[in-house]
Design a protein around this motif. Structure first.
Motif, short mmCIF file in Angstrom:
data_model
loop_
_atom_site.label_atom_id
_atom_site.label_comp_id
_atom_site.label_asym_id
_atom_site.label_seq_id
_atom_site.Cartn_x
_atom_site.Cartn_y
_atom_site.Cartn_z
N ALA A 160 24.00 -74.91 -145.70
CA ALA A 160 24.14 -74.63 -147.40
C ALA A 160 24.21 -72.73 -147.01
CB ALA A 160 23.64 -74.78 -148.20
N GLY A 161 24.84 -72.33 -147.83
CA GLY A 161 25.00 -70.10 -147.54
C GLY A 161 26.33 -70.12 -147.29
N GLY A 162 26.35 -68.73 -147.61
CA GLY A 162 27.94 -68.50 -146.91
C GLY A 162 27.85 -68.43 -145.53
N SER A 163 29.36 -68.31 -145.80
CA SER A 163 29.96 -68.92 -144.39
C SER A 163 30.41 -67.63 -143.53
CB SER A 163 30.66 -69.91 -144.20
OG SER A 163 31.68 -69.05 -145.09
N ALA A 164 30.91 -66.51 -144.18
CA ALA A 164 31.72 -65.47 -143.22
C ALA A 164 31.49 -63.61 -144.01
CB ALA A 164 32.85 -65.84 -143.67
N VAL A 165 31.64 -62.88 -142.48
CA VAL A 165 31.48 -61.61 -143.20
C VAL A 165 32.63 -61.22 -144.93
CG1 VAL A 165 31.61 -59.38 -142.34
CG2 VAL A 165 30.46 -60.62 -140.96
N GLY A 166 33.50 -61.36 -144.94
CA GLY A 166 34.41 -60.93 -145.70
C GLY A 166 33.77 -61.22 -147.12
N PRO A 167 33.76 -62.71 -146.87
CA PRO A 167 33.15 -62.75 -148.88
C PRO A 167 32.27 -61.92 -149.10
CG PRO A 167 34.08 -64.98 -147.52
CD PRO A 167 33.99 -63.58 -146.37
N PRO A 227 26.14 -57.62 -146.16
CA PRO A 227 25.50 -59.01 -147.01
C PRO A 227 25.20 -59.60 -145.79
CG PRO A 227 27.14 -57.41 -147.79
CD PRO A 227 27.50 -57.28 -146.03
N TYR A 228 26.89 -60.57 -144.92
CA TYR A 228 26.35 -61.57 -145.02
C TYR A 228 25.37 -62.24 -143.80
CZ TYR A 228 27.68 -65.69 -141.25
OH TYR A 228 27.70 -67.05 -140.82
N GLY A 229 25.46 -60.28 -142.95
CA GLY A 229 24.13 -60.66 -141.92
C GLY A 229 22.86 -60.49 -142.45
N PHE A 230 22.68 -59.37 -143.31
CA PHE A 230 21.35 -59.55 -144.17
C PHE A 230 20.87 -60.65 -145.06
CE2 PHE A 230 22.86 -54.78 -144.24
CZ PHE A 230 21.14 -54.13 -143.40
N HIS A 231 21.70 -61.36 -145.43
CA HIS A 231 21.26 -62.67 -145.65
C HIS A 231 20.67 -64.04 -144.90
CE1 HIS A 231 23.64 -60.52 -150.00
NE2 HIS A 231 22.46 -60.67 -149.61
N LYS A 232 21.76 -64.10 -144.27
CA LYS A 232 21.29 -64.41 -143.03
C LYS A 232 19.47 -63.72 -141.79
CE LYS A 232 24.94 -67.19 -143.21
NZ LYS A 232 24.31 -69.16 -143.41
N GLN A 257 32.94 -58.54 -150.42
CA GLN A 257 33.38 -58.95 -152.13
C GLN A 257 32.50 -59.12 -152.46
OE1 GLN A 257 36.61 -61.36 -151.35
NE2 GLN A 257 37.95 -60.04 -149.80
N ASN A 258 31.58 -60.52 -152.69
CA ASN A 258 31.49 -60.78 -153.50
C ASN A 258 29.48 -60.70 -152.42
OD1 ASN A 258 32.90 -61.50 -155.39
ND2 ASN A 258 34.00 -62.76 -154.12
N PRO A 259 28.63 -59.69 -152.75
CA PRO A 259 26.97 -59.62 -152.15
C PRO A 259 26.16 -60.34 -152.86
CG PRO A 259 27.87 -57.60 -152.74
CD PRO A 259 28.56 -58.43 -153.22
N TYR A 260 26.28 -60.31 -154.00
CA TYR A 260 25.63 -61.16 -154.79
C TYR A 260 25.94 -62.74 -154.55
CZ TYR A 260 22.02 -63.27 -158.53
OH TYR A 260 21.60 -64.08 -159.45
N GLU A 261 26.61 -63.39 -154.61
CA GLU A 261 27.36 -65.12 -154.69
C GLU A 261 26.38 -65.50 -152.73
OE1 GLU A 261 30.71 -67.92 -154.30
OE2 GLU A 261 31.42 -66.05 -155.24
N ASP A 262 27.15 -64.57 -151.94
CA ASP A 262 26.21 -64.24 -150.94
C ASP A 262 24.92 -64.89 -150.78
OD1 ASP A 262 27.69 -64.65 -148.04
OD2 ASP A 262 25.99 -63.81 -147.63
N PHE A 263 24.11 -63.58 -151.70
CA PHE A 263 22.78 -63.39 -151.99
C PHE A 263 22.29 -64.80 -152.09
CE2 PHE A 263 18.52 -63.52 -154.25
CZ PHE A 263 17.95 -62.94 -153.21
#
Length: 310
Positions: A77-84, A144-149, A87-93
């Motif tokens: 479970a979690g974000g799956s790509a850099v692009g989204p 954001p994707y990389g930071f959150h991972k 666009q929505n960093p808090y949602e990815d977090f």
């Protein structure tokens, strides 16, 4: 021996393929994540049950009370790509970091003997690499994707070191395969379908290097990692082979057929490093060896795409 296994984010591309892979080993797999699925939907993928819910104390406890504690949890479970994530960093977090914190705290309190394999990404490495990247390389994410991972990995390290939990992280590189309805291969196939022997424009320079790992090989690595006697703390998931984006586009075009001309904009996207290729020495120590070559895998994806478009 049958091992109760849970997969969070099981409706996603890797999650459903992993469930199918594990179920063929006569294991009992239960899924948790977003998305309504009937039994007719989830059963063909190997799930014995599916819970459409957040990864939180309530849903995890519901699974435990209904089916008992799991031996292994694969946390996808979690974000799956850099692009989204841009666009929505808090949602990815929320999807990546908050979900992971809730899962690990539940495991600490209720299932401290359960093995948990978290799926991270090569995006934690960032840019500046020119060859295979080892797990010891300094992580400098810039999306954001990389930071959150990277935060996911820090949570795993914290709970492992502080509470002695059995936790490991797989850093997957460019996972692909039939059924993935997004990212580069999907984009190229859509453009080839519309081009009709014309020009196909792609972003970037085409010189960007990636390590392409077929989803079947990714599942094999995740299973080996979860079931090895000494659970690895961090391990790269790739092939160790670099292929340029231009090379991938050429393989897709050749498999597609016709006389399409693929060109590149020359403008890179923010968050796209020049090279991301795995050093898979640790993975090979588990007996892992990629079975599906890139050209074989690309041909399979193109056949799948064209079949579904008819």
């Amino acid at each position: 021996m049958t091992q109760p296994i849970w997969i969070t984010g099981g409706k996603g591309f890797i999650g459903r393929n992993l469930a199918q892979y594990i179920s063929k080993k006569s294991q009992t797999v239960r899924g948790l994540g977003h998305g309504f699925w009937t039994e007719d939907d989830f059963a063909p993928w190997g799930f014995k049950s599916w819970l459409n819910a957040e990864v939180d104390f309530s849903s995890l406890s519901h699974l435990a009370s209904s089916f008992g504690l799991p031996n292994i949890i694969f946390h996808l479970a979690g974000g799956s790509a850099v692009g989204p994530s841009i666009q929505n960093p808090y949602e990815d977090f929320q999807r990546t970091v908050e979900t992971t914190a809730r899962l690990l705290e539940w495991v600490r309190q209720h299932a401290p003997e359960t093995r948990v394999v978290g799926v991270s990404s090569a995006a934690v490495y960032g840019a500046g690499f020119t060859g295979p990247i080892s797990e010891q390389a300094q992580s400098t994410p810039f999306s954001p994707y990389g930071f959150h991972k990277a935060m996911l990995e820090s949570l795993f390290a914290s709970y492992r070191e502080t509470y002695g939990l059995k936790l490991g992280v797989a850093r997957l590189f460019s996972v692909y395969g039939p059924g993935l309805e997004k990212q580069l291969l999907w984009d190229i196939c859509q453009k080839l379908e519309k081009a009709n022997d014309g020009e196909v424009l792609l972003h970037g320079t085409g010189r960007e290097l990636r390590d392409w790992l077929h989803v079947n090989d990714a599942c094999d690595l995740l299973w080996r990692m979860a079931t090895t006697p000494e659970l690895p703390q961090v391990i790269n998931g790739g092939t160790g082979q670099a292929t340029s984006i231009a090379g991938i586009a050429a393989l897709v075009s050749a498999a597609w057929g016709g006389r399409n001309n693929i060109v590149f904009s020359g403008i890179g996207r923010k968050g796209d490093p020049a090279s991301l290729v795995a050093d898979i020495t640790r993975a090979r120590e588990l007996g892992f060896s990629p079975k599906i070559t890139t050209d074989m895998g690309i041909e399979e994806v193109v056949r799948w795409y064209r079949a579904r478009s008819r």
